[in-house]
Every structure is written in C-alpha cells, then in structure tokens.
Write a protein that holds these residues in place. Structure first.
Motif, PDB file in Angstrom:
ATOM      1  N   ARG A  50      -2.332 -17.955  -6.120  1.00 52.67           N
ATOM      2  CA  ARG A  50      -2.032 -19.384  -5.997  1.00 52.67           C
ATOM      3  C   ARG A  50      -3.221 -20.178  -5.464  1.00 52.67           C
ATOM      4  N   ARG A  51      -3.948 -19.565  -4.519  1.00 56.03           N
ATOM      5  CA  ARG A  51      -4.992 -20.297  -3.822  1.00 56.03           C
ATOM      6  C   ARG A  51      -6.333 -20.271  -4.556  1.00 56.03           C
ATOM      7  N   HIS A  52      -6.641 -19.147  -5.232  1.00 57.47           N
ATOM      8  CA  HIS A  52      -8.016 -18.982  -5.725  1.00 57.47           C
ATOM      9  C   HIS A  52      -8.163 -18.874  -7.244  1.00 57.47           C
ATOM     10  N   SER A  53      -7.081 -18.536  -7.958  1.00 58.12           N
ATOM     11  CA  SER A  53      -7.262 -18.221  -9.384  1.00 58.12           C
ATOM     12  C   SER A  53      -7.389 -19.460 -10.265  1.00 58.12           C
ATOM     13  N   GLY A  54      -6.809 -20.574  -9.835  1.00 55.33           N
ATOM     14  CA  GLY A  54      -6.783 -21.761 -10.690  1.00 55.33           C
ATOM     15  C   GLY A  54      -5.652 -21.730 -11.686  1.00 55.33           C
ATOM     16  N   ALA A  83       3.080 -10.194  -1.509  1.00 56.18           N
ATOM     17  CA  ALA A  83       3.083 -11.638  -1.293  1.00 56.18           C
ATOM     18  C   ALA A  83       1.680 -12.172  -1.040  1.00 56.18           C
ATOM     19  N   GLU A  84       0.856 -11.380  -0.335  1.00 63.27           N
ATOM     20  CA  GLU A  84      -0.510 -11.825  -0.082  1.00 63.27           C
ATOM     21  C   GLU A  84      -1.314 -11.863  -1.380  1.00 63.27           C
ATOM     22  N   CYS A  85      -1.050 -10.911  -2.284  1.00 61.17           N
ATOM     23  CA  CYS A  85      -1.708 -10.946  -3.603  1.00 61.17           C
ATOM     24  C   CYS A  85      -1.342 -12.235  -4.353  1.00 61.17           C
ATOM     25  N   LEU A  86      -0.061 -12.578  -4.306  1.00 59.91           N
ATOM     26  CA  LEU A  86       0.379 -13.800  -4.993  1.00 59.91           C
ATOM     27  C   LEU A  86      -0.189 -15.042  -4.321  1.00 59.91           C
ATOM     28  N   GLU A  87      -0.321 -15.009  -3.006  1.00 60.74           N
ATOM     29  CA  GLU A  87      -0.924 -16.136  -2.298  1.00 60.74           C
ATOM     30  C   GLU A  87      -2.377 -16.314  -2.718  1.00 60.74           C
ATOM     31  N   ASN A  88      -3.093 -15.203  -2.907  1.00 54.68           N
ATOM     32  CA  ASN A  88      -4.475 -15.285  -3.382  1.00 54.68           C
ATOM     33  C   ASN A  88      -4.544 -15.852  -4.793  1.00 54.68           C
ATOM     34  N   ARG A 144       9.989 -18.282  -3.015  1.00 55.13           N
ATOM     35  CA  ARG A 144       9.011 -18.844  -2.067  1.00 55.13           C
ATOM     36  C   ARG A 144       7.801 -19.409  -2.810  1.00 55.13           C
ATOM     37  N   PHE A 145       7.278 -18.641  -3.768  1.00 57.20           N
ATOM     38  CA  PHE A 145       6.078 -19.102  -4.484  1.00 57.20           C
ATOM     39  C   PHE A 145       6.399 -20.130  -5.556  1.00 57.20           C
ATOM     40  N   LYS A 146       7.623 -20.096  -6.046  1.00 61.94           N
ATOM     41  CA  LYS A 146       8.007 -21.102  -7.045  1.00 61.94           C
ATOM     42  C   LYS A 146       7.983 -22.488  -6.424  1.00 61.94           C
ATOM     43  N   ARG A 147       8.478 -22.602  -5.200  1.00 65.80           N
ATOM     44  CA  ARG A 147       8.479 -23.916  -4.566  1.00 65.80           C
ATOM     45  C   ARG A 147       7.080 -24.354  -4.154  1.00 65.80           C
ATOM     46  N   MET A 148       6.143 -23.387  -4.140  1.00 61.96           N
ATOM     47  CA  MET A 148       4.759 -23.732  -3.824  1.00 61.96           C
ATOM     48  C   MET A 148       3.913 -23.927  -5.078  1.00 61.96           C
ATOM     49  N   GLY A 149       4.558 -23.879  -6.262  1.00 61.88           N
ATOM     50  CA  GLY A 149       3.865 -24.206  -7.490  1.00 61.88           C
ATOM     51  C   GLY A 149       3.345 -23.023  -8.269  1.00 61.88           C
ATOM     52  N   LEU A 150       3.718 -21.800  -7.921  1.00 58.96           N
ATOM     53  CA  LEU A 150       3.260 -20.608  -8.661  1.00 58.96           C
ATOM     54  C   LEU A 150       4.464 -19.950  -9.312  1.00 58.96           C
ATOM     55  N   ASP A 151       4.453 -19.856 -10.619  1.00 56.28           N
ATOM     56  CA  ASP A 151       5.531 -19.217 -11.365  1.00 56.28           C
ATOM     57  C   ASP A 151       5.220 -17.729 -11.492  1.00 56.28           C
TER      58      ASP A 151
END
Length: 388
Positions: free
Chosen positions: A312-316, A305-310, A274-281
């Motif tokens: 993807r969204r905030h860490s740069g 998953a919410e940790c990974l979403e954070n 799910r996160f790979k297709r959204m650009g997070l390895d």
C-alpha cells in the motif's frame, strides 16, 4: 553456607557408609575363618559388633549425626579388645580381624575431620585405637608392623579425604551458583532483548504506521479510516500504560485475549477489511481452512499484514494478491504486487519494516521469509510457518 555444609556431610556420610559396609563384611568373613578366634563366644561377639558397625554406617546415609559415628568408633574399639582377650594365638588370622575393625573405625574420620571443633575427638579416637591395637596384636602374636601400617594408613586416608572434600565442596558450590547467576543474568538479558524487539515491532506496526500517514497528510487514506486507525493506536498505548501485555491479532489491531488455536480463515477477513478501508484491494487465493497455534498464527498474520502495508505504501498499486497454500507441515503465503519494485541491494539494513516486522517475526516461530523484487517488475514476498 548451610547448603554447603549439608552437601559436604552428605558426601562424607556416603564415604563412611561405604567403608563401614566393606570393612564390616570383611570382619565377619575373617572372624568365621577356622582358627581365627578360639572361643565361639568371641566369634559371635565380633560378628555382632561388625553388623552393628554396618548398621550404624547405613544410618549415616539417612541422617548425619554424631551418634552413629561414636557407635562405630566405640564398637570397633570393643571388638579389637575382645580379640585380644579371647586368648587366641593364631597370629595372622586374628590380626586380619583386628585390621578390618581398624579400617571400620577409621570411617569415623570422614565426619570428624571435616570441622576443626571435631578434630579433638578425631585425635582422641586415633590414640585410643593405637592404644588398643598394639597390645591386642602383641597378645595374638600378630605382625605389629603390618597392623600399625593399616591403622595409620586407613586413618590418614580417611582424614585426608575429609579435609579435601571440606575444602573442595564450598568452591564447587560457589562455582555452580556463579554459573547459575550468569545463566539467570543471560536469560534476563535475552528476555529483555526479546521484549525490546517485540515493542519495536509493535510500535512500527501501529503508532509509527499512523504517524507516517499523518506525515504524508493521509495520502491515499480516507479521513474516517485515518481517525479509526489513530483511535485504535491510542487505545493500545493506553493499555500498555496500565501495564497490560498486548496480544496481537493483526497489524494495527491488538487485543488482550489469547486463544490456544484458531482457524486461519477466521482472521484473514479482518486483514482484508482493514486494508480495503485504507484503499488497498486484496485478492485472496487458496485455502484458509488451516489450524495454527495462536503464537504462530499471530506471527503469520502480522508479517502478512506488514507485507500488505508495504504494498500500500511503496508499490504505487491499489491491488495486491495473496495466495495461501499448505502441506503436511507448512503453511505458505505469497504476497505479490505489480508495482514499481525496487533494487533489493539498496534497502537499508536499519529498516524495521522487513527485517523485524516480517523476517524476524516469522523466524521467531520457526518460519522463514523470502523477498523477490526488481525495479519495474513488482514485488513478491513468500512467508512460511510450521503447522506445529
């Protein structure tokens, strides 16, 4: 109201049974004492009457009925009369038999005094007992004052107890029902709040996440992935509108199936893809061969998953590391990134992402979540959930 009457009569029947058993047994003992009753026939009759009274009292425990009450009262009156007709002049011994029969007869007052319509029978029974006791005690040359004291005292005690129980039981039942209503209301409020919190997490993990992507023009996410995510959210909302209860399997991926137990490794790959297709390895470390109950697994994966979403969204950053370990009682996941980090004191308490979708979610299943971050030093989140 019927329940209140049944509870009241049950308590009064128990009291009546206790009194008849004790008084009946004492009557038998007093009747067989040497010299209590001169005639053998009178002794046998009194013993039989006493046992009949005990049996009638025991019947009251099985079924509250006016018949055993009348049997107790009439049998006691006949027994007192038999003592007076036996011709005994032993005085104290015969008076003791009369006194025990009087106490047995007073047990009828427990049920007769509970309701106004029965109190006419109560008054008539008391007058009848006095009418038989006075000549009987005088004929056996007993202590009339003592006999009258026992008669009035026992009847007054049983009558007073009956009236008190008749008043206190409805109040007690009302209080219990009031407490039950309050508990039921509190439980419904708690369930409503739990559903509200679950709905907030659900929306945060799905629809709000997608809307955030749209607000940022899908930055960092391909058009195909964005469309797929929006389609999944639309299907979820359609199910909710039809009255289904969603069962979460991963952040942004909710189904209606429920399993009792699942292997952690079977579902981590879904989160990774799910996160790979959204650009997070996502780089996974540790074990995935851990059995968890369905509810715990859901909470663990949704928080992860919410940790990974954070990230993807905030860490740069475009990469995150997830390390999963376990011992005899606990499964742990450590999510780390090397991004910009943040000042933990600056996080608004109203943010749902960490407080609800992560911390509250794992705490609901008995787990814990800890956050470590500083500006320029990346972020680490440690999730812990119990195995059982």
């Amino acid at each position: 109201m019927t329940r209140t009457v049944e509870e009241r009569d049950r308590m009064l029947a128990f009291a009546s049974t206790t009194v008849t058993t004790v008084a009946g047994g004492a009557t038998v003992v007093c009747a067989i004492l040497p010299g209590a009753l001169p005639a053998l026939e009178a002794t046998i009759s009194i013993v039989a009457f006493a046992l009949l009274i005990v049996a009638a009292g025991a019947y009251l425990q099985r079924r509250t009925s006016p018949i055993p009450v009348v049997v107790i009262l009439v049998t006691a009156l006949i027994g007192i009369g038999v003592v007076g007709l036996s011709g005994g002049k032993s005085g104290p011994a015969a008076t003791s038999v009369v006194a025990m029969l009087v106490v047995a007869s007073s047990s009828a007052a427990f049920l007769l005094a509970a309701e106004a319509r029965r109190r006419v029978i109560l008054g008539a029974g008391f007058v009848a007992v006095l009418a038989v006791v006075i000549p009987t005690v005088m004929s056996v040359r007993g202590n009339l004052i003592a006999a009258l004291f026992v008669t009035v005292g026992s009847w007054a005690f049983c009558t007073g107890t009956s009236v008190w129980v008749a008043r206190i039981v409805p109040q007690t039942v009302d209080r219990i029902e009031g407490m039950s209503d309050a508990y039921r209301t509190e439980r419904q409020a708690s369930e409503l709040e739990a559903r509200r919190r679950q709905s907030a997490r659900l929306l945060h993990d799905t629809v709000l996440a997608t809307l955030t992507l749209l607000a940022h023009s899908g930055r960092g996410v391909g058009e195909h992935a964005l469309r797929a995510q929006a389609s999944e959210d639309a299907e979820l909302l359609r199910q909710l509108r039809l009255g289904y209860t969603p069962d979460p399997a991963a952040s942004g991926d909710y189904t209606l199936r429920q399993v009792q137990e699942s292997t952690l490794g079977n579902t981590l790959e879904t989160v990774k893809q799910r996160f790979k297709r959204m650009g997070l390895d996502v780089a996974w470390h540790g074990t995935g061969h851990v059995l968890l109950p369905a509810e715990t697994l859901d909470a663990f994966l949704l928080a992860l998953a919410e940790c990974l979403e954070n990230v993807r969204r905030h860490s740069g950053e475009t990469q995150a590391h997830v390390t999963i370990t376990d011992d005899d009682v606990t499964v742990r996941a450590m999510v780390t990134d090397s991004g910009v980090g943040f000042d933990m004191g600056s996080v608004s308490p109203g943010r749902l992402g960490f407080t609800e979708s992560i911390v509250a979610r794992v705490r609901d299943v008995g787990g814990n979540a800890r956050l470590f971050s500083a500006p320029g030093s990346g972020t680490t989140v440690v999730l812990e959930v119990p195995k059982a």
